[in-house]
Every structure is written in C-alpha cells, then in structure tokens.
Design a protein around this motif. Structure first.
Motif, PDB file in Angstrom:
ATOM      1  N   SER A 188       0.685  -1.115  -0.073  1.00 55.64           N
ATOM      2  CA  SER A 188      -0.046   0.150  -0.038  1.00 55.64           C
ATOM      3  C   SER A 188       0.965   1.240   0.064  1.00 55.64           C
ATOM      4  O   SER A 188       1.982   1.375   0.308  1.00 55.64           O
ATOM      5  CB  SER A 188      -1.080   0.037   1.189  1.00 55.64           C
ATOM      6  N   THR A 189       0.154   2.512  -0.324  1.00 54.21           N
ATOM      7  CA  THR A 189       0.883   3.744  -0.195  1.00 54.21           C
ATOM      8  C   THR A 189      -0.105   4.665   0.304  1.00 54.21           C
ATOM      9  O   THR A 189      -1.128   4.340   0.492  1.00 54.21           O
ATOM     10  CB  THR A 189       1.384   4.195  -1.560  1.00 54.21           C
ATOM     11  N   SER A 190       0.349   5.777   0.873  1.00 54.21           N
ATOM     12  CA  SER A 190      -0.603   6.949   1.322  1.00 54.21           C
ATOM     13  C   SER A 190      -0.503   8.151   0.365  1.00 54.21           C
ATOM     14  O   SER A 190       0.522   8.406  -0.083  1.00 54.21           O
ATOM     15  CB  SER A 190      -0.126   7.448   2.216  1.00 54.21           C
ATOM     16  N   ILE A 191      -1.678   8.170  -0.296  1.00 55.24           N
ATOM     17  CA  ILE A 191      -1.840   9.397  -1.244  1.00 55.24           C
ATOM     18  C   ILE A 191      -2.862  10.524  -0.550  1.00 55.24           C
ATOM     19  O   ILE A 191      -4.016  10.353  -0.294  1.00 55.24           O
ATOM     20  CB  ILE A 191      -2.567   8.821  -2.465  1.00 55.24           C
ATOM     21  N   ALA A 202      -1.208  15.933  -5.612  1.00 55.29           N
ATOM     22  CA  ALA A 202      -0.643  14.758  -5.561  1.00 55.29           C
ATOM     23  C   ALA A 202       0.882  14.951  -5.997  1.00 55.29           C
ATOM     24  O   ALA A 202       1.960  14.486  -5.536  1.00 55.29           O
ATOM     25  CB  ALA A 202      -1.228  13.741  -6.259  1.00 55.29           C
ATOM     26  N   LEU A 203       0.885  15.866  -7.061  1.00 57.89           N
ATOM     27  CA  LEU A 203       2.321  16.041  -7.604  1.00 57.89           C
ATOM     28  C   LEU A 203       3.192  16.922  -6.488  1.00 57.89           C
ATOM     29  O   LEU A 203       4.327  16.684  -6.523  1.00 57.89           O
ATOM     30  CB  LEU A 203       2.231  17.104  -8.875  1.00 57.89           C
ATOM     31  N   LEU A 204       2.408  17.770  -5.952  1.00 58.88           N
ATOM     32  CA  LEU A 204       3.362  18.559  -4.618  1.00 58.88           C
ATOM     33  C   LEU A 204       3.643  17.593  -3.721  1.00 58.88           C
ATOM     34  O   LEU A 204       4.680  17.404  -2.907  1.00 58.88           O
ATOM     35  CB  LEU A 204       2.223  19.707  -3.992  1.00 58.88           C
ATOM     36  N   GLU A 205       2.696  16.463  -3.298  1.00 54.95           N
ATOM     37  CA  GLU A 205       3.085  15.709  -2.259  1.00 54.95           C
ATOM     38  C   GLU A 205       4.327  14.940  -2.333  1.00 54.95           C
ATOM     39  O   GLU A 205       5.227  14.681  -1.626  1.00 54.95           O
ATOM     40  CB  GLU A 205       1.907  14.618  -1.659  1.00 54.95           C
ATOM     41  N   CYS A 206       4.269  14.528  -3.928  1.00 53.43           N
ATOM     42  CA  CYS A 206       5.360  13.621  -4.438  1.00 53.43           C
ATOM     43  C   CYS A 206       6.658  14.383  -4.364  1.00 53.43           C
ATOM     44  O   CYS A 206       7.723  13.939  -4.011  1.00 53.43           O
ATOM     45  CB  CYS A 206       5.115  12.972  -5.901  1.00 53.43           C
ATOM     46  N   SER A 216      12.055  15.451  -2.042  1.00 50.84           N
ATOM     47  CA  SER A 216      12.900  16.371  -1.576  1.00 50.84           C
ATOM     48  C   SER A 216      13.182  15.764  -0.038  1.00 50.84           C
ATOM     49  O   SER A 216      14.678  15.830   0.352  1.00 50.84           O
ATOM     50  CB  SER A 216      12.548  17.631  -1.676  1.00 50.84           C
ATOM     51  N   ILE A 217      12.332  15.375   0.862  1.00 45.55           N
ATOM     52  CA  ILE A 217      12.772  14.754   2.100  1.00 45.55           C
ATOM     53  C   ILE A 217      13.561  13.512   1.684  1.00 45.55           C
ATOM     54  O   ILE A 217      14.736  13.250   2.696  1.00 45.55           O
ATOM     55  CB  ILE A 217      11.464  14.198   2.719  1.00 45.55           C
ATOM     56  N   HIS A 218      13.255  12.735   0.634  1.00 47.38           N
ATOM     57  CA  HIS A 218      14.102  11.457   0.701  1.00 47.38           C
ATOM     58  C   HIS A 218      15.812  11.935   0.326  1.00 47.38           C
ATOM     59  O   HIS A 218      16.538  11.246   0.589  1.00 47.38           O
ATOM     60  CB  HIS A 218      13.615  10.578  -0.522  1.00 47.38           C
TER      61      HIS A 218
END
Ligand code: UDP
Length: 280
Positions: free
Chosen positions: A34-37, A266-270, A275-277
C-alpha cells in the motif's frame, strides 16, 4: 524517482488505525502493498492480485470492508476526518480511477493497475457463485438492484442473490436494513449509496452484520441494470472514463473539479517526499 522507494508500505491488519476484523476472524494472509496518497491509504495492487485477495476474504473472512477509491473521494477525505478514517480502516482500498493509478505509480509503486469498482463487483459475484456464497445488493433507485442482480445471475449461472433492497442511507432505516440483510443470511454485501454515504454506512453497520465482505459499489448497479453505460474501451484505456460520465451526466461537472485539485496536490506531495528522501 528511485523505484525502490515505497511510502508507508504495510500489511493489511498491521496498519495501526485499521478497523479490527470481527472477533475470531482470520486476517487476510498475505501482506498487501500500500501507499498513502494525500493521507489516504491505497493498496497498490493489480487486477489479478485483487481477485486472489477477495477469494481469500470470501473463503474465511468476516466483516471485511472493500472500497474502490477515486481522486474525488481522496480530495473529499482530506476535509472529512470521519470519511478519511473509514477509508484508512478498510481491509482493501482499490485504486479505482486513472488518477489514483498514476499517483501510485509516481509514488514508486510501478506495478499498480486501475482496479475499477464495477469490474471488481463482477469478479466478486463470480467468487460468490463458485463458493456458494449469498449476495445481497443494497441501494440505488428502487428496482435497479433487482435488475443488476438479474445481470449478475445471467453472467454467473448458479449465483444466489439473497436479497435486493433500495432503502436509504438514513440513520432511521439502518436497523430495518440490517435485519433484512441478516434474515437473508447474506455472505457478501454490495452497497450503492454513493461516496461517502456508502462507506460511512458500512463502517457503522458491518460489526453487526454476518457478512464476510461488504463492498462499496457507487453507481455500478446503474451500469449493470443498463440505466447508464460505460465508456467505450478506447476511452477507458486512455483514462477518459470521467469525461464520458461527464457527457452522460453534465450535472456532475462540479464534482469533476476535484480532478485538477487531486493532480496538483498529488504532484506537490510527491515532490515533497522526493526532496525529503534526497535531504533527510
Ligand atoms: N444513491 C442512493 N441513495 C442516496 C444516494 C445515492 O441509492 O442517497 C445511489 C444512486 O442511485 C446511485 C448510487 O447511489 O445508484 C451511486 O451514486 P453516485 O453516482 O453519486 O456515486 P458514484 O458512482 O459517483 O460514487
């Protein structure tokens, strides 16, 4: 994005806020990716994996809630805590809608397929027929569930329709509806009250129902009953089913505004997650 990155990959029933299966109910055996969107958990499955998971739930489960989610529902859940918690507590959240599939792939879950409610409903009816389980169809306009049931029994000869009832999602009717489903000895329940009413209805009532699986099916009974038609295959393949539905039901235009909102968020979250990664 690094293909190995997955966000919040969890096993079903290991999710901290997952609704507990009914007492004595076996969990779904295999962990489901699963993922969180945008705060909503989505299982990043394929059509084939969904069939296997549903068959296992039908064989031994109790009280599993299955919800296909589309971008409109995810945007709505951002502003409605109870709805969001209900989605996140379900046993299986399917990536319905091309937008959800694309977002899951963008988030690193490359094998995710679009798993539509109407196709899954049909697959689940086939499972019910093979396992001798009884199906109850709840919701839609009076008479529509009966017609949908006829289509399903024609496609799956031997399928037992335990009951059909339009009813309404109002609180005042819940006791009566639950009694009907229990008296009908339904094993699998399909609920067509539209989102978020159908999801909230199921979350409130599953604990007192005998069903193994309850699935939220939106407008699927209308498709099966021939009241509305699905987009041609080429439009489905191009991810344009929403456009076909808009042309069929132009009064839904304001609901479609959720699509660009979903895409931008969703694009912003991605981008934020990337950037956190890169800079932990
Ligand atoms: N519906 C219902 N009672 C309600 C609201 C909706 O029976 O109070 C039915 C409606 O007739 C339709 C289904 O729920 O058959 C799905 O509605 P909608 O098209 O809004 O849902 P979607 O497919 O967009 O999730």
């Amino acid at each position: 994005m690094d293909h190995n990155i997955t966000y919040q990959t969890t096993a079903v029933n290991a999710e901290p806020n997952a609704r507990k299966p009914a007492e004595g109910a076996p969990s779904v055996p295999a962990p489901i990716r699963s993922t969180s969107i945008l705060g909503v958990r989505v299982h990043t499955v394929t059509v084939a994996e969904t069939a296997v998971i549903l068959d296992r739930m039908a064989a031994a489960g109790r009280g599993h809630l299955v919800i296909p989610v589309n971008p409109e529902m995810i945007v709505a859940a951002q502003g409605q805590e109870e709805f969001r918690e209900t989605l996140n507590g379900a046993s299986l959240i399917l990536p319905d809608g091309t937008g959800v599939k694309l977002a899951a792939r963008l988030y690193g879950h490359r094998s995710t397929e679009r798993v539509t409610g109407v196709d899954t409903l049909d697959g689940l009816a086939g499972i019910a027929m093979r396992r001798g389980l009884r199906l109850f169809l709840l919701g839609a306009q009076p008479g529509v569930a009966e017609l949908a049931g006829e289509t399903l029994t024609a496609r799956h000869p031997g399928l037992v329709i335990a009951g059909c009832y339009a009813g309404s999602p109002s609180l005042a009717e819940e006791n009566d509806i639950c009694r009907r489903i229990t008296d009908a000895r339904a094993d699998i329940l399909m609920v067509a009250y539209g989102a978020p009413k159908q999801e909230l209805w199921c979350a409130r009532n599953i604990p007192r129902l005998p069903v193994r699986i309850a699935m939220c099916v939106g407008g699927s009974f209308d498709f099966l009953a021939g009241r509305t038609t699905r987009a041609p295959h080429w439009m489905q393949r191009m991810g344009l089913e929403w456009l076909y539905r808009l042309l069929q039901e132009p009064q839904r235009w304001h609901r479609m505004l959720a699509l660009p909102k979903f895409a931008v968020r969703a694009l912003l979250e991605c981008a934020t997650m990337r950037s956190i990664h890169r800079n932990p």
